[in-house]
Design a protein around this motif. Sequence first.
Motif, PDB file in Angstrom:
ATOM      1  N   MET A   4       0.811  -1.206   0.000  1.00 11.48           N
ATOM      2  CA  MET A   4       0.000   0.000   0.000  1.00 11.48           C
ATOM      3  C   MET A   4       0.855   1.272   0.000  1.00 11.48           C
ATOM      4  O   MET A   4       0.501   2.265  -0.623  1.00 11.48           O
ATOM      5  CB  MET A   4      -0.955   0.000   1.196  1.00 11.48           C
ATOM      6  CG  MET A   4      -2.106  -0.968   1.040  1.00 11.48           C
ATOM      7  SD  MET A   4      -3.013  -0.654  -0.515  1.00 11.48           S
ATOM      8  CE  MET A   4      -3.849  -2.224  -0.714  1.00 11.48           C
ATOM      9  N   LEU A   5       1.986   1.233   0.693  1.00  5.77           N
ATOM     10  CA  LEU A   5       2.885   2.384   0.640  1.00  5.77           C
ATOM     11  C   LEU A   5       3.371   2.621  -0.784  1.00  5.77           C
ATOM     12  O   LEU A   5       3.424   3.763  -1.266  1.00  5.77           O
ATOM     13  CB  LEU A   5       4.072   2.173   1.573  1.00  5.77           C
ATOM     14  CG  LEU A   5       3.795   2.324   3.075  1.00  5.77           C
ATOM     15  CD1 LEU A   5       5.028   1.956   3.881  1.00  5.77           C
ATOM     16  CD2 LEU A   5       3.344   3.748   3.411  1.00  5.77           C
ATOM     17  N   GLU A   6       3.694   1.548  -1.469  1.00  8.46           N
ATOM     18  CA  GLU A   6       4.152   1.683  -2.851  1.00  8.46           C
ATOM     19  C   GLU A   6       3.034   2.172  -3.761  1.00  8.46           C
ATOM     20  O   GLU A   6       3.271   2.930  -4.711  1.00  8.46           O
ATOM     21  CB  GLU A   6       4.719   0.347  -3.340  1.00  8.46           C
ATOM     22  CG  GLU A   6       6.034  -0.024  -2.649  1.00  8.46           C
ATOM     23  CD  GLU A   6       6.549  -1.405  -3.021  1.00  8.46           C
ATOM     24  OE1 GLU A   6       5.755  -2.181  -3.611  1.00  8.46           O
ATOM     25  OE2 GLU A   6       7.722  -1.697  -2.717  1.00  8.46           O
ATOM     26  N   LYS A   7       1.791   1.764  -3.475  1.00  7.42           N
ATOM     27  CA  LYS A   7       0.657   2.208  -4.280  1.00  7.42           C
ATOM     28  C   LYS A   7       0.473   3.723  -4.196  1.00  7.42           C
ATOM     29  O   LYS A   7       0.024   4.352  -5.157  1.00  7.42           O
ATOM     30  CB  LYS A   7      -0.630   1.526  -3.813  1.00  7.42           C
ATOM     31  CG  LYS A   7      -0.711   0.043  -4.091  1.00  7.42           C
ATOM     32  CD  LYS A   7      -0.920  -0.257  -5.559  1.00  7.42           C
ATOM     33  CE  LYS A   7      -1.135  -1.757  -5.786  1.00  7.42           C
ATOM     34  NZ  LYS A   7      -1.233  -2.080  -7.229  1.00  7.42           N
ATOM     35  N   VAL A   8       0.807   4.297  -3.025  1.00 12.39           N
ATOM     36  CA  VAL A   8       0.633   5.741  -2.868  1.00 12.39           C
ATOM     37  C   VAL A   8       1.922   6.514  -3.142  1.00 12.39           C
ATOM     38  O   VAL A   8       2.028   7.706  -2.839  1.00 12.39           O
ATOM     39  CB  VAL A   8       0.084   6.092  -1.461  1.00 12.39           C
ATOM     40  CG1 VAL A   8      -1.258   5.440  -1.229  1.00 12.39           C
ATOM     41  CG2 VAL A   8       1.075   5.718  -0.364  1.00 12.39           C
ATOM     42  N   GLY A   9       2.911   5.855  -3.689  1.00 12.53           N
ATOM     43  CA  GLY A   9       4.129   6.536  -4.116  1.00 12.53           C
ATOM     44  C   GLY A   9       5.207   6.683  -3.065  1.00 12.53           C
ATOM     45  O   GLY A   9       6.089   7.542  -3.190  1.00 12.53           O
ATOM     46  N   LEU A  10       5.179   5.846  -2.017  1.00 14.26           N
ATOM     47  CA  LEU A  10       6.215   5.872  -0.975  1.00 14.26           C
ATOM     48  C   LEU A  10       6.919   4.522  -0.957  1.00 14.26           C
ATOM     49  O   LEU A  10       6.273   3.484  -1.027  1.00 14.26           O
ATOM     50  CB  LEU A  10       5.592   6.145   0.394  1.00 14.26           C
ATOM     51  CG  LEU A  10       4.835   7.466   0.551  1.00 14.26           C
ATOM     52  CD1 LEU A  10       4.153   7.527   1.917  1.00 14.26           C
ATOM     53  CD2 LEU A  10       5.759   8.662   0.375  1.00 14.26           C
ATOM     54  N   ASP A  11       8.242   4.535  -0.829  1.00 10.38           N
ATOM     55  CA  ASP A  11       8.943   3.257  -0.847  1.00 10.38           C
ATOM     56  C   ASP A  11       8.843   2.557   0.506  1.00 10.38           C
ATOM     57  O   ASP A  11       8.409   3.142   1.508  1.00 10.38           O
ATOM     58  CB  ASP A  11      10.408   3.431  -1.278  1.00 10.38           C
ATOM     59  CG  ASP A  11      11.227   4.265  -0.299  1.00 10.38           C
ATOM     60  OD1 ASP A  11      11.238   3.919   0.901  1.00 10.38           O
ATOM     61  OD2 ASP A  11      11.852   5.244  -0.731  1.00 10.38           O
ATOM     62  N   ALA A  12       9.250   1.300   0.541  1.00 10.11           N
ATOM     63  CA  ALA A  12       9.065   0.453   1.722  1.00 10.11           C
ATOM     64  C   ALA A  12       9.757   1.003   2.964  1.00 10.11           C
ATOM     65  O   ALA A  12       9.320   0.758   4.093  1.00 10.11           O
ATOM     66  CB  ALA A  12       9.576  -0.962   1.423  1.00 10.11           C
ATOM     67  N   GLY A  13      10.836   1.778   2.787  1.00 12.08           N
ATOM     68  CA  GLY A  13      11.575   2.314   3.922  1.00 12.08           C
ATOM     69  C   GLY A  13      10.770   3.270   4.787  1.00 12.08           C
ATOM     70  O   GLY A  13      11.087   3.473   5.960  1.00 12.08           O
ATOM     71  N   TYR A  14       9.718   3.838   4.226  1.00  6.29           N
ATOM     72  CA  TYR A  14       8.903   4.786   4.999  1.00  6.29           C
ATOM     73  C   TYR A  14       8.197   4.108   6.168  1.00  6.29           C
ATOM     74  O   TYR A  14       7.765   4.784   7.105  1.00  6.29           O
ATOM     75  CB  TYR A  14       7.865   5.466   4.097  1.00  6.29           C
ATOM     76  CG  TYR A  14       8.424   6.634   3.312  1.00  6.29           C
ATOM     77  CD1 TYR A  14       8.331   7.929   3.806  1.00  6.29           C
ATOM     78  CD2 TYR A  14       9.058   6.437   2.093  1.00  6.29           C
ATOM     79  CE1 TYR A  14       8.855   9.006   3.094  1.00  6.29           C
ATOM     80  CE2 TYR A  14       9.575   7.500   1.365  1.00  6.29           C
ATOM     81  CZ  TYR A  14       9.470   8.784   1.882  1.00  6.29           C
ATOM     82  OH  TYR A  14       9.988   9.850   1.179  1.00  6.29           O
TER      83      TYR A  14
END
Length: 339
Positions: free
Chosen positions: A138-148
Motif C-alpha cells: 500500500m505504501l508503494e501504491k501511494v508513491g512511498l517506498d518500503a523504507g517509509y
Amino acid sequence: MAEPILKVTNLKKHYPVRKGLLNRQVATRYVVDGVDIQINPGETVALVGESGCGKTVLLRVLLGIEEATEGEICYYGKDITKLGRQERKEMRKKVQMIFQDSMSALHPRFTIMESLAEPLLLNGMKDRTQIEKIVVEMLEKVGLDAGYRFRNPESLSGGQRQRVIIARALVERPELILADEPISALDVSLQAQVLNLLMDLQEEFKLSMLFVAHDLAVVRQIADYILIMYAGHILEAAPGREIYANACHPYTQVLLESAPSISKGVRGEAFHLNLKIGDAPDPMNPPSGCVFHTRCVYADEGCRRRVPKERKVSDGHYVACDKYEEIGRNVKAGQRGEQ
C-alpha cells in the motif's frame, strides 16, 4: 441500474443544548437537517460547502462515530442503523475515512508500519509477514517506498503524511471512501498530486467515494456528481459538468464566482454576483423559509416565509430555490448587457 452502494434519506443530526444545574435542554443545534445522498458503485460524489455547514458531522454519522437523530442510511440496501454488532463491524471494513488533518490522524509515537498495521490487527489478522507485505504494497501504491514504514509521522512532510493516511484507508480493501477535505491542508502543487493519486487509486481499486470540499475548483476533476450544502441542507445537486455549465442556485453561483478561473473557463466570463454581508446562519437559530435568504441578493418576502421545494431542472439536476428560473433570466440578461 446497479443498487447504490450508499443511499442516505432525510438524514438529520441535531444536538441538544443544555444548561443549568438540572441540565435542561434549552435549545437545539440543527447541524444536518434533512440530507439525501446516493452513491453508485465506482462513482465519486462531491459534497461542497463552506466551513461550518455540517459536512464533517455528516461524515461522522455515516461512519457510525455519531448516531443520526433521524433518517435512513442504507449500505447496499441494508439500513446500517439496524445492523447487529458483527454485521456493522464487517461493513466498517468496507467503508474507510481519509481525514483532513494528517498529523492528528496518525499516532505520534507509532511508526508508519504500526499505524498501517493497526486496522488489520484489530480485525483479526495475525500473520505478521502478511501484514508487512500488505503495508509495503500500500505504501508503494501511494508513491512511498518500503523504507517509509520505519519512520514516524513527524519526520514526514504534509504531502507524505497525507499519502500515508490514504494508504491506511486502503489496507483493508474498502469499497467506499469518505474523504474529509483530504487536500485542504496542502499547498497547490501537492493538492494536484494527491488528487491525481486518488483518481488513479479509485480506478485501480474500483472505489466509490464521497469527497468533501469547500471549493468547487478542487472537485471539478474528480466528481461525477456534486451536492451543494449550506447550513445543513442540500441546495443543489447535479452531475459535475452540469453544475459548472448551468448552476441554478444563487449559492452555487457564488461558490463558482469564488473560483473565477472555473467560471471563466466554462461560461466565458465571471458571474459578477453578490453575496449579502453577514455570516452563515446560527444552527441554534436557523432562519425561517429558505436557509439562504439572509445572504441572497434575490430574496423576497416569499423566500423569508416559504421553505423552497426541490425542483427538477433536468435529468439528475435538482435545486431548492423557488426563483431559480427568474434568477437565471436576470443573470443572462446582465451578461448580454455587458457585451
